[in-house]
Design a protein around this motif. Structure first.
Motif, PDB file in Angstrom:
ATOM      1  N   SER A  51       0.833  -1.281   0.014  1.00  0.00           N
ATOM      2  CA  SER A  51       0.078  -0.014   0.025  1.00  0.00           C
ATOM      3  C   SER A  51       0.875   1.308   0.057  1.00  0.00           C
ATOM      4  O   SER A  51       0.489   2.219  -0.669  1.00  0.00           O
ATOM      5  N   LEU A  52       1.829   0.995   0.894  1.00  0.00           N
ATOM      6  CA  LEU A  52       2.790   2.393   0.626  1.00  0.00           C
ATOM      7  C   LEU A  52       3.378   2.609  -0.335  1.00  0.00           C
ATOM      8  O   LEU A  52       3.532   3.635  -1.029  1.00  0.00           O
ATOM      9  N   THR A  53       3.729   1.439  -1.159  1.00  0.00           N
ATOM     10  CA  THR A  53       4.567   1.568  -2.259  1.00  0.00           C
ATOM     11  C   THR A  53       3.662   2.357  -3.479  1.00  0.00           C
ATOM     12  O   THR A  53       3.850   3.042  -4.238  1.00  0.00           O
ATOM     13  N   ALA A  54       2.473   1.632  -3.528  1.00  0.00           N
ATOM     14  CA  ALA A  54       1.590   2.117  -4.518  1.00  0.00           C
ATOM     15  C   ALA A  54       1.005   3.649  -4.123  1.00  0.00           C
ATOM     16  O   ALA A  54       0.732   4.361  -5.088  1.00  0.00           O
ATOM     17  N   LEU A  55       0.946   4.158  -2.866  1.00  0.00           N
ATOM     18  CA  LEU A  55       0.413   5.393  -2.746  1.00  0.00           C
ATOM     19  C   LEU A  55       1.835   6.418  -2.520  1.00  0.00           C
ATOM     20  O   LEU A  55       1.515   7.525  -2.271  1.00  0.00           O
ATOM     21  N   GLY A  56       2.964   5.905  -2.573  1.00  0.00           N
ATOM     22  CA  GLY A  56       4.215   6.758  -2.517  1.00  0.00           C
ATOM     23  C   GLY A  56       4.608   7.643  -3.726  1.00  0.00           C
ATOM     24  O   GLY A  56       4.174   7.441  -4.761  1.00  0.00           O
TER      25      GLY A  56
ATOM     26  N   ALA B 131       7.546   7.595  -5.234  1.00  0.00           N
ATOM     27  CA  ALA B 131       8.274   7.156  -6.343  1.00  0.00           C
ATOM     28  C   ALA B 131       7.432   6.459  -7.315  1.00  0.00           C
ATOM     29  O   ALA B 131       7.603   6.600  -8.532  1.00  0.00           O
ATOM     30  N   ALA B 132       6.211   5.806  -6.916  1.00  0.00           N
ATOM     31  CA  ALA B 132       5.262   5.241  -7.987  1.00  0.00           C
ATOM     32  C   ALA B 132       4.785   6.105  -9.005  1.00  0.00           C
ATOM     33  O   ALA B 132       4.589   6.127 -10.133  1.00  0.00           O
ATOM     34  N   THR B 133       4.400   7.379  -8.378  1.00  0.00           N
ATOM     35  CA  THR B 133       3.803   8.531  -9.211  1.00  0.00           C
ATOM     36  C   THR B 133       4.806   9.056 -10.179  1.00  0.00           C
ATOM     37  O   THR B 133       4.615   9.292 -11.440  1.00  0.00           O
ATOM     38  N   LEU B 134       6.194   9.268  -9.662  1.00  0.00           N
ATOM     39  CA  LEU B 134       7.344   9.553 -10.565  1.00  0.00           C
ATOM     40  C   LEU B 134       7.455   8.546 -11.571  1.00  0.00           C
ATOM     41  O   LEU B 134       7.775   9.026 -12.721  1.00  0.00           O
ATOM     42  N   ALA B 135       7.203   7.374 -11.524  1.00  0.00           N
ATOM     43  CA  ALA B 135       7.682   6.280 -12.406  1.00  0.00           C
ATOM     44  C   ALA B 135       6.559   6.340 -13.405  1.00  0.00           C
ATOM     45  O   ALA B 135       6.774   5.982 -14.480  1.00  0.00           O
ATOM     46  N   ARG B 136       5.306   7.015 -13.264  1.00  0.00           N
ATOM     47  CA  ARG B 136       4.116   7.185 -14.134  1.00  0.00           C
ATOM     48  C   ARG B 136       4.599   8.115 -15.092  1.00  0.00           C
ATOM     49  O   ARG B 136       3.649   8.725 -15.736  1.00  0.00           O
ATOM     50  N   GLY B 137       5.655   9.157 -14.855  1.00  0.00           N
ATOM     51  CA  GLY B 137       6.015  10.400 -15.750  1.00  0.00           C
ATOM     52  C   GLY B 137       5.723  11.528 -15.023  1.00  0.00           C
ATOM     53  O   GLY B 137       6.041  12.588 -15.758  1.00  0.00           O
ATOM     54  N   TYR B 138       5.514  11.532 -13.606  1.00  0.00           N
ATOM     55  CA  TYR B 138       5.559  12.743 -13.096  1.00  0.00           C
ATOM     56  C   TYR B 138       6.692  12.938 -12.806  1.00  0.00           C
ATOM     57  O   TYR B 138       7.703  12.639 -12.582  1.00  0.00           O
ATOM     58  N   ALA B 139       7.025  14.661 -12.255  1.00  0.00           N
ATOM     59  CA  ALA B 139       8.058  15.153 -11.789  1.00  0.00           C
ATOM     60  C   ALA B 139       7.898  16.050 -10.552  1.00  0.00           C
ATOM     61  O   ALA B 139       6.602  16.479 -10.571  1.00  0.00           O
ATOM     62  N   ILE B 140       8.763  16.304  -9.587  1.00  0.00           N
ATOM     63  CA  ILE B 140       8.697  17.183  -8.522  1.00  0.00           C
ATOM     64  C   ILE B 140       9.685  18.201  -9.106  1.00  0.00           C
ATOM     65  O   ILE B 140      10.861  17.995  -8.835  1.00  0.00           O
ATOM     66  N   VAL B 141       9.235  19.627  -8.939  1.00  0.00           N
ATOM     67  CA  VAL B 141       9.999  20.484  -9.147  1.00  0.00           C
ATOM     68  C   VAL B 141      10.164  21.418  -7.884  1.00  0.00           C
ATOM     69  O   VAL B 141       9.064  21.805  -7.103  1.00  0.00           O
ATOM     70  N   GLN B 142      11.414  21.767  -7.566  1.00  0.00           N
ATOM     71  CA  GLN B 142      11.659  22.355  -6.158  1.00  0.00           C
ATOM     72  C   GLN B 142      12.301  23.801  -6.547  1.00  0.00           C
ATOM     73  O   GLN B 142      13.106  23.771  -7.477  1.00  0.00           O
ATOM     74  N   HIS B 143      12.126  24.560  -5.841  1.00  0.00           N
ATOM     75  CA  HIS B 143      12.570  25.932  -6.231  1.00  0.00           C
ATOM     76  C   HIS B 143      13.710  26.272  -5.574  1.00  0.00           C
ATOM     77  O   HIS B 143      13.934  25.978  -4.211  1.00  0.00           O
ATOM     78  N   GLY B 144      14.861  26.932  -6.016  1.00  0.00           N
ATOM     79  CA  GLY B 144      16.045  27.319  -5.428  1.00  0.00           C
ATOM     80  C   GLY B 144      16.635  26.136  -4.774  1.00  0.00           C
ATOM     81  O   GLY B 144      17.253  26.206  -3.626  1.00  0.00           O
ATOM     82  N   ALA B 145      17.118  25.066  -5.446  1.00  0.00           N
ATOM     83  CA  ALA B 145      17.864  23.894  -4.634  1.00  0.00           C
ATOM     84  C   ALA B 145      19.320  24.224  -4.683  1.00  0.00           C
ATOM     85  O   ALA B 145      19.809  23.507  -3.769  1.00  0.00           O
ATOM     86  N   ASP B 146      19.823  25.309  -5.325  1.00  0.00           N
ATOM     87  CA  ASP B 146      21.403  25.304  -5.106  1.00  0.00           C
ATOM     88  C   ASP B 146      21.823  26.025  -4.025  1.00  0.00           C
ATOM     89  O   ASP B 146      20.890  27.063  -3.453  1.00  0.00           O
TER      90      ASP B 146
END
Length: 423
Positions: A359-364, A366-381
């Protein structure tokens, strides 16, 4: 009695050079006593001598409470005509005048009247003395001592060859043959009874072997038993350190010494029964106690034997390893059940854990990113290690030229904002 004679012209003093002869001293004493008046005197007659053919009778009057005597002279006709007849030991009141016999140098009382003290007066005096002794606590039961149960030596005070002595000794030795007697024979009536009984009482009380003292006398009249109501004798009995048993007269007779003594016996025979136990009765009692002890011991042994037999018949003693084997099987069964329960619990918990992991794997993310999604973070440097940059949630948040970190399923890329599309 009248007072001393009036003072006269004093006689010339005597000296070793001018002494008085005996006759002068005797004459002066006789003259002085002759001027004394008549007196009434009470006492107990200890001697009555009225010889035939003599006109003068000689008597001796004794104080019952002290060793003091006084000689009396009286007409023989008065003594012989007295009713009841005068006898030694009688209590009397006499009236007479002191007289000094010049020739012998003795003092006597010339008596002109003799009155016997009646029974009623004697009883009244005894009652007055009873009240006095009771008020002093001499009758108090708390001061009375218990005689020993088996005295080795018994002191006996009684008249010589009397029935009382025979009864006490015969009955006591018949009941307990080992008992010994230390007998003091004294008068038990008359003028000499009280002083001789007191002497015997004192001697027996000082004897370390004597453990109990018996005063014994047969029955008699009030006058006969009068010495045993004498104050001096009562106080002597009370002062004894050795227990005293009083056996005076018969059952109705109760002289004062009965109340002062530690034990009162109704008769001399009763006194013998009180000072020693009956050997036959004690032997029978011991035999009875022995039989009771035998029965009690036998019953106890039988009871304990039955208890041991019951213990031997118990299964735990018949097969001592059987209960252990049964307990061993029970322990093995419990151990198997415990193992099964633990295994089942672990299996169930493992299944739950796999389900939760899926359940955690399905809802986490990482699974969403594997389907083509991305997480954008502002000012990472330029941020310290371990501190994540804020996630970009709106297209209007970054400005041109801002650095962005784009996290993908298999890693991250960095980008710079060049333009913004709000469509």
């Amino acid at each position: 009695m009248n007072g001393p004679p009036a003072a006269t012209t004093p006689a010339p003093p005597t000296s070793a050079e001018e002494p008085w002869p005996v006759r002068t001293v005797a004459r002066k004493i006789a003259a002085w006593i002759d001027r004394l008046g008549a007196v009434w005197v009470e006492g107990q007659l200890t001697q009555v001598t009225a010889r035939p053919g003599s006109s003068t009778a000689f008597l001796v009057l004794r104080d019952p409470a002290a060793d003091v005597s006084l000689g009396l002279t009286a007409p023989t006709s008065m003594v012989r005509g007295a009713a009841p007849p005068l006898a030694e030991g009688a209590r009397v009141v006499v009236h007479g005048k002191p007289s000094y016999f010049f020739g012998r140098g003795t003092l006597s009382l010339r008596v002109d009247e003799i009155r016997p003290v009646g029974v009623g007066e004697l009883l009244a005096r005894i009652e007055r003395l009873r009240a006095l002794l009771a008020a002093e606590g001499l009758f108090d039961p708390a001061r009375k001592r218990r005689p020993p149960r088996l005295p080795r030596c018994v002191g006996l005070i009684t008249s010589r060859a009397s029935a009382a002595e025979h009864d006490v000794v015969t009955v006591a030795t018949g009941r307990w043959p080992a008992v010994r007697f230390r007998t003091c024979n004294t008068p038990t009536q008359g003028a000499q009874a009280v002083p001789e009984i007191l002497d015997a009482l004192s001697a027996l009380d000082r004897d370390p072997d004597v453990e109990v003292i018996v005063l014994a006398r047969g029955g008699g009249s009030v006058e006969d038993l009068l010495p045993f109501s004498d104050e001096a004798l009562c106080r002597g009995v009370a002062a004894c350190r050795t227990p005293v048993v009083s056996a005076i007269g018969h059952e109705p007779d109760t002289p004062l010494v009965d109340h002062v003594a530690d034990v009162r016996a109704a008769t001399p025979t009763d006194a013998a029964k009180r000072i020693v136990p009956d050997l036959a009765e004690e032997t029978a009692h011991l035999a009875q106690l022995r039989r009771r002890a035998h029965r009690a011991l036998h019953a106890w042994v039988e009871r304990e034997d039955a208890a041991l037999a019951a213990l031997r018949r118990r299964a735990v003693l018949a097969d001592p390893l059987g209960p252990i084997a049964a307990r061993e099987d029970a322990v093995a069964a419990l151990r198997a059940r415990a193992r099964h329960v633990v295994d089942a619990g672990l299996t169930a918990r493992d299944a739950d854990l796999r389900h939760l992991r899926a359940s955690l794997t399905a809802l986490g993310p990482a699974a969403t990113l594997a389907r083509g999604y991305a997480i954008v973070q502002h000012g990472a440097d330029g941020r310290p290690p371990g501190v994540d940059a804020p996630v970009l949630r709106s297209a209007g948040a970054p400005a041109a030229g801002d650095h962005l970190r784009v996290r993908l399923a298999d890693g991250a890329v960095h980008a710079i904002v060049t333009d913004r599309d709000d469509s």
